[in-house]
Design a protein around this motif. Structure first.
Motif, PDB file in Angstrom:
ATOM      1  N   THR A 136      -5.621  -8.232  -6.008  1.00 52.95           N
ATOM      2  CA  THR A 136      -6.352  -7.504  -7.421  1.00 52.95           C
ATOM      3  C   THR A 136      -5.950  -6.374  -7.472  1.00 52.95           C
ATOM      4  N   PHE A 137      -5.038  -5.598  -6.968  1.00 57.57           N
ATOM      5  CA  PHE A 137      -4.713  -4.382  -6.960  1.00 57.57           C
ATOM      6  C   PHE A 137      -2.825  -4.290  -7.114  1.00 57.57           C
ATOM      7  N   GLY A 138      -2.534  -3.533  -8.561  1.00 54.92           N
ATOM      8  CA  GLY A 138      -1.213  -3.298  -8.830  1.00 54.92           C
ATOM      9  C   GLY A 138      -1.135  -5.178  -9.202  1.00 54.92           C
ATOM     10  N   THR A 139       0.447  -4.915  -8.455  1.00 50.24           N
ATOM     11  CA  THR A 139       1.704  -6.140  -9.285  1.00 50.24           C
ATOM     12  C   THR A 139       1.337  -6.732  -7.924  1.00 50.24           C
ATOM     13  N   ASN A 140       0.594  -8.283  -7.679  1.00 48.22           N
ATOM     14  CA  ASN A 140       0.791  -8.880  -6.190  1.00 48.22           C
ATOM     15  C   ASN A 140       0.460  -7.683  -4.953  1.00 48.22           C
ATOM     16  N   GLY A 141      -0.115  -7.245  -5.328  1.00 48.17           N
ATOM     17  CA  GLY A 141      -1.066  -6.323  -4.412  1.00 48.17           C
ATOM     18  C   GLY A 141      -0.230  -4.605  -3.503  1.00 48.17           C
ATOM     19  N   ALA A 142       0.895  -4.433  -5.294  1.00 45.39           N
ATOM     20  CA  ALA A 142       1.059  -3.094  -4.504  1.00 45.39           C
ATOM     21  C   ALA A 142       1.660  -2.742  -5.839  1.00 45.39           C
ATOM     22  N   VAL A 143       2.064  -0.724  -5.999  1.00 48.63           N
ATOM     23  CA  VAL A 143       2.206  -0.100  -6.881  1.00 48.63           C
ATOM     24  C   VAL A 143       3.294   1.155  -6.596  1.00 48.63           C
ATOM     25  N   VAL A 144       4.119   0.570  -7.467  1.00 44.98           N
ATOM     26  CA  VAL A 144       5.568   1.625  -7.350  1.00 44.98           C
ATOM     27  C   VAL A 144       5.279   2.943  -7.845  1.00 44.98           C
ATOM     28  N   THR A 145       5.375   4.327  -7.792  1.00 42.53           N
ATOM     29  CA  THR A 145       5.657   4.934  -8.348  1.00 42.53           C
ATOM     30  C   THR A 145       6.611   6.638  -9.266  1.00 42.53           C
ATOM     31  N   ASP A 146       7.708   6.516  -9.535  1.00 45.98           N
ATOM     32  CA  ASP A 146       8.843   7.318  -9.467  1.00 45.98           C
ATOM     33  C   ASP A 146       8.054   8.538  -9.522  1.00 45.98           C
ATOM     34  N   PHE A 147       8.464   9.529  -9.435  1.00 45.93           N
ATOM     35  CA  PHE A 147       8.795  11.443 -10.130  1.00 45.93           C
ATOM     36  C   PHE A 147       9.375  11.737 -10.490  1.00 45.93           C
ATOM     37  N   GLY A 148      10.775  11.023 -10.641  1.00 46.07           N
ATOM     38  CA  GLY A 148      11.966  11.344 -11.042  1.00 46.07           C
ATOM     39  C   GLY A 148      13.492  11.714  -9.983  1.00 46.07           C
ATOM     40  N   ALA A 149      12.873  11.416  -8.985  1.00 48.62           N
ATOM     41  CA  ALA A 149      14.497  12.380  -8.231  1.00 48.62           C
ATOM     42  C   ALA A 149      13.733  11.275  -6.670  1.00 48.62           C
ATOM     43  N   LYS A 150      14.320  11.418  -5.425  1.00 50.47           N
ATOM     44  CA  LYS A 150      13.956  11.286  -4.398  1.00 50.47           C
ATOM     45  C   LYS A 150      12.610  11.303  -4.204  1.00 50.47           C
ATOM     46  N   ASP A 151      12.127  10.734  -3.986  1.00 55.10           N
ATOM     47  CA  ASP A 151      10.354  11.390  -3.586  1.00 55.10           C
ATOM     48  C   ASP A 151       9.867  10.592  -2.204  1.00 55.10           C
ATOM     49  N   ILE A 152       9.243  11.179  -1.238  1.00 57.38           N
ATOM     50  CA  ILE A 152       9.221  10.844  -0.123  1.00 57.38           C
ATOM     51  C   ILE A 152       7.595  10.923  -0.339  1.00 57.38           C
ATOM     52  N   LEU A 153       7.118   9.479   0.260  1.00 58.02           N
ATOM     53  CA  LEU A 153       5.497   9.952   0.961  1.00 58.02           C
ATOM     54  C   LEU A 153       5.389  10.220   2.075  1.00 58.02           C
ATOM     55  N   TYR A 154       3.727  11.047   2.708  1.00 56.54           N
ATOM     56  CA  TYR A 154       3.749  11.866   3.598  1.00 56.54           C
ATOM     57  C   TYR A 154       2.780  11.386   3.609  1.00 56.54           C
ATOM     58  N   ALA A 155       1.499  11.595   3.533  1.00 56.27           N
ATOM     59  CA  ALA A 155      -0.199  10.863   3.078  1.00 56.27           C
ATOM     60  C   ALA A 155      -0.507  10.236   2.277  1.00 56.27           C
ATOM     61  N   ILE A 156      -2.028   9.505   2.276  1.00 56.63           N
ATOM     62  CA  ILE A 156      -2.630   8.816   1.538  1.00 56.63           C
ATOM     63  C   ILE A 156      -3.746   9.151   2.264  1.00 56.63           C
ATOM     64  N   ASP A 157      -4.891   9.121   0.792  1.00 55.78           N
ATOM     65  CA  ASP A 157      -6.465   8.415   1.182  1.00 55.78           C
ATOM     66  C   ASP A 157      -7.437   7.982   0.397  1.00 55.78           C
ATOM     67  N   GLU A 158      -8.544   8.150   0.102  1.00 49.13           N
ATOM     68  CA  GLU A 158      -9.462   7.412  -0.316  1.00 49.13           C
ATOM     69  C   GLU A 158     -10.426   7.843  -1.039  1.00 49.13           C
ATOM     70  N   PHE A 159     -11.519   8.594  -1.875  1.00 50.44           N
ATOM     71  CA  PHE A 159     -12.421   8.705  -2.187  1.00 50.44           C
ATOM     72  C   PHE A 159     -13.230   8.519  -3.565  1.00 50.44           C
ATOM     73  N   GLN A 160     -14.975   8.058  -3.222  1.00 48.80           N
ATOM     74  CA  GLN A 160     -15.323   7.006  -3.777  1.00 48.80           C
ATOM     75  C   GLN A 160     -14.015   6.091  -4.555  1.00 48.80           C
ATOM     76  N   GLY A 161     -13.515   4.830  -4.196  1.00 49.14           N
ATOM     77  CA  GLY A 161     -12.503   4.218  -4.758  1.00 49.14           C
ATOM     78  C   GLY A 161     -11.454   4.701  -5.536  1.00 49.14           C
ATOM     79  N   ALA A 162     -10.867   5.525  -5.543  1.00 47.49           N
ATOM     80  CA  ALA A 162     -10.454   6.226  -6.047  1.00 47.49           C
ATOM     81  C   ALA A 162      -8.685   6.504  -4.865  1.00 47.49           C
ATOM     82  N   ILE A 163      -7.421   5.892  -5.179  1.00 50.42           N
ATOM     83  CA  ILE A 163      -6.798   6.288  -4.405  1.00 50.42           C
ATOM     84  C   ILE A 163      -5.768   7.211  -4.650  1.00 50.42           C
ATOM     85  N   TYR A 164      -5.423   8.047  -3.250  1.00 53.11           N
ATOM     86  CA  TYR A 164      -4.552   9.700  -3.529  1.00 53.11           C
ATOM     87  C   TYR A 164      -3.251   9.152  -2.727  1.00 53.11           C
ATOM     88  N   MET A 165      -2.400   9.696  -3.254  1.00 54.14           N
ATOM     89  CA  MET A 165      -1.129  10.515  -2.362  1.00 54.14           C
ATOM     90  C   MET A 165      -0.343  11.700  -2.519  1.00 54.14           C
TER      91      MET A 165
END
Length: 521
Positions: free
Chosen positions: A263-292
């Motif tokens: 039920t999440f994204g495509t087969n359980g995953a979402v990919v987001t492009d910010f246009g360059a070399k993008d590096i994720l360091y942290a995620i959080d959840e608040f009131q059902g919403a998801i943050y990166m």
């Protein structure tokens, strides 16, 4: 002329918090410790119930282990009742650390995860997790003599994150080399409370995720277990990029038994492009919403944030179409985020780094719920801290019950870095606003010597006026309990001759309300 002042010269700013270094902590709010002759860096920071500060960091790479755990007293001194002199060195090994490699349990015991070499051949590592008692001694009731070691794929395995489900079962997540070590996959293992592999999870207790494009790599960095025991994973990936050097960020979601959440994204995953070399360091959840949070490279470094609805689609009310890509201000070219926490008011507190000339400085910054920088936080939205002519960063942070913020990071240059802690004191400046029909202004602005304050009140009242510096700290009282009548009042105030050019604030208050006006000299 009066209308002209109101329309052009008035600059009214109402802010709620000022942030300063806490002089009761360490030396002027800072602590530096060298746990190793070369490189040692503080990583994850946790505040215990007794307000002592637990930090997990790493020193120079060593197959014998390079992760340490330190505990500090509330004044910033090492707690000598923990480990040896306040420090425990583990036989666990990391090259990159992680935002979630340590977990403090409700009983005071400490879980820490990373990798351990299976032999002298350093090309092959296993997931390895240890549990310590509250005093820093090894908890021998966990796994085998305090450690559980698990191979995933007969190759290199690095655990970067750990969390605990509601029944006490332990989820360890990381990255594993696949396909003859040419690609990296996201992998998980679940253990029972005492450190035994839970074979009801995935396949024999292990999960290897292949939710993104084939023959790509996913480098896991963060984990978040939700209230229903489903699992969020934050990764940096080469998926959907044409060059190996480019990256996107991805969030994966799996159910409590290890299966992808379809039920999440495509087969359980979402990919987001910010246009360059993008590096994720942290995620959080608040009131059902998801943050990166993380950063994007090329041509400069910019902070990135994104917000997703519970089904994984970007929340278009946040930033621009769900994404924020920004620097801390118009003059900054190199900023990045390492850690984040969505607070109970929906605002997003983050730590990381910024640049000052050729030097990196520690950064603490806050964003509003819509993704804009919160200028109510310290008047600018951020605070930077330096340690002289050395690079330093705030890797992670924790908020004490009294609102003070403790950041862990490092300072140094070349091959010599030391661990740091910084504690910030956060003071509320504005609590309640005046009646909406009341108006306030100040002129001339910019000013040279004296200023005039215009007050148009909905009801008579006594007011105090204070002069504040650019960080919201009081310089002096200008008026105290002066009666003002209903309607328009104008009063001239003499400003201190010693004021240098810069930004100041005038705070006008009664017993229950505050308004703050920005001044420029």
């Amino acid at each position: 002329m009066k209308l002209l002042y109101l329309l052009i010269f008035v600059s009214q700013v109402v802010f709620s918090q000022t942030v300063t270094l806490d002089p009761t902590f360490g030396t002027n709010g800072k602590v530096i410790n060298s746990f190793y002759a070369g490189i040692d860096q503080s990583g994850v920071v946790i505040i215990q119930d007794d307000m002592k500060i637990l930090v997990c960091g790493a020193k120079d790479f060593s197959v014998a282990g390079n992760i340490y755990i330190a505990r500090y007293n509330t004044d910033g001194s090492l707690d000598t009742g923990f480990g040896t002199g306040g420090v425990v060195f583990t036989p666990l090994m990391t090259e990159s650390g992680g935002n979630r490699i340590i977990k403090l349990l409700a009983d005071g015991k400490i879980l820490v995860t990373s990798a351990r070499s299976v032999s002298n051949n350093t090309n092959f590592f296993d997931f390895a997790t240890m549990r310590y008692n509250a005093d820093g001694s090894v908890d021998t009731t966990f796994g085998t003599n305090g450690m559980v070691q698990t191979d995933i794929n007969g190759s290199g395995n690095y655990a970067n994150a750990i969390d605990v489900q509601s029944d006490g079962k332990i989820i360890v997540a990381g990255s594993t080399y696949l396909n003859s070590n040419t690609n990296v996959g996201t992998t998980l293992v679940r253990y029972s409370v005492d450190g035994q592999i839970d074979t009801t999870f995935g396949t024999d207790g292990k999960v290897i995720l292949n939710l993104l494009a084939p023959n790509t790599s996913q480098f896991l960095w963060d984990i978040k277990i939700l209230a229903d025991d489903s699992i969020l994973l934050g990764v940096t990936t080469t998926a959907f990029e044409t060059l190996e050097t480019l990256r996107n960020i991805a969030i994966l979601k799996i159910s409590s038994n290890g299966a992808p959440d379809l039920t999440f994204g495509t087969n359980g995953a979402v990919v987001t492009d910010f246009g360059a070399k993008d590096i994720l360091y942290a995620i959080d959840e608040f009131q059902g919403a998801i943050y990166m949070a993380g950063y994007s490279q090329y041509p400069n470094n910019t902070m990135i944030l994104s917000k997703y609805l519970p089904n994984g689609t970007l929340d278009t009310t946040f930033g621009i179409d769900g994404k924020v890509k920004t620097n801390k201000d118009a003059t900054s070219l190199y900023d990045g985020l390492y850690s984040m926490k969505v607070q109970s008011n929906g605002k997003i507190l983050c730590s990381g780094w910024t640049t000052h000339g050729q030097q990196q400085d520690a950064l603490l910054i806050q964003f509003n719920a819509d993704g804009s920088i919160d200028t109510g936080f310290n008047g600018t939205g951020f605070i930077t801290t330096d340690f002289g002519n050395l690079d330093n960063i705030n890797f992670s942070f924790a908020v004490q019950p009294d609102g003070k913020i403790v950041c862990a990071g490092w300072v140094g240059a070349g091959s010599d870095y030391d661990s740091t802690l910084i504690r910030y004191d956060v003071t509320a400046l504005t609590t309640n606003q005046f009646n909406a029909k009341s108006e306030f202004s100040v002129f001339p602005n910019p000013f040279a010597n004296n200023i005039n304050i215009r007050v148009d009140l909905a009801e008579p009242q006594n007011l105090a006026v204070d002069l504040l510096d650019g960080n919201g700290r009081k310089i002096q009282n200008l008026l105290q309990d002066k009666p003002f009548s209903l309607g328009e009042n104008v009063v001239e105030l003499s400003m201190p001759e010693s004021l240098s050019r810069g930004v100041y604030f005038i705070r006008i208050s009664n017993d229950s309300s505050v308004v703050t006006l920005k001044l420029i000299k």
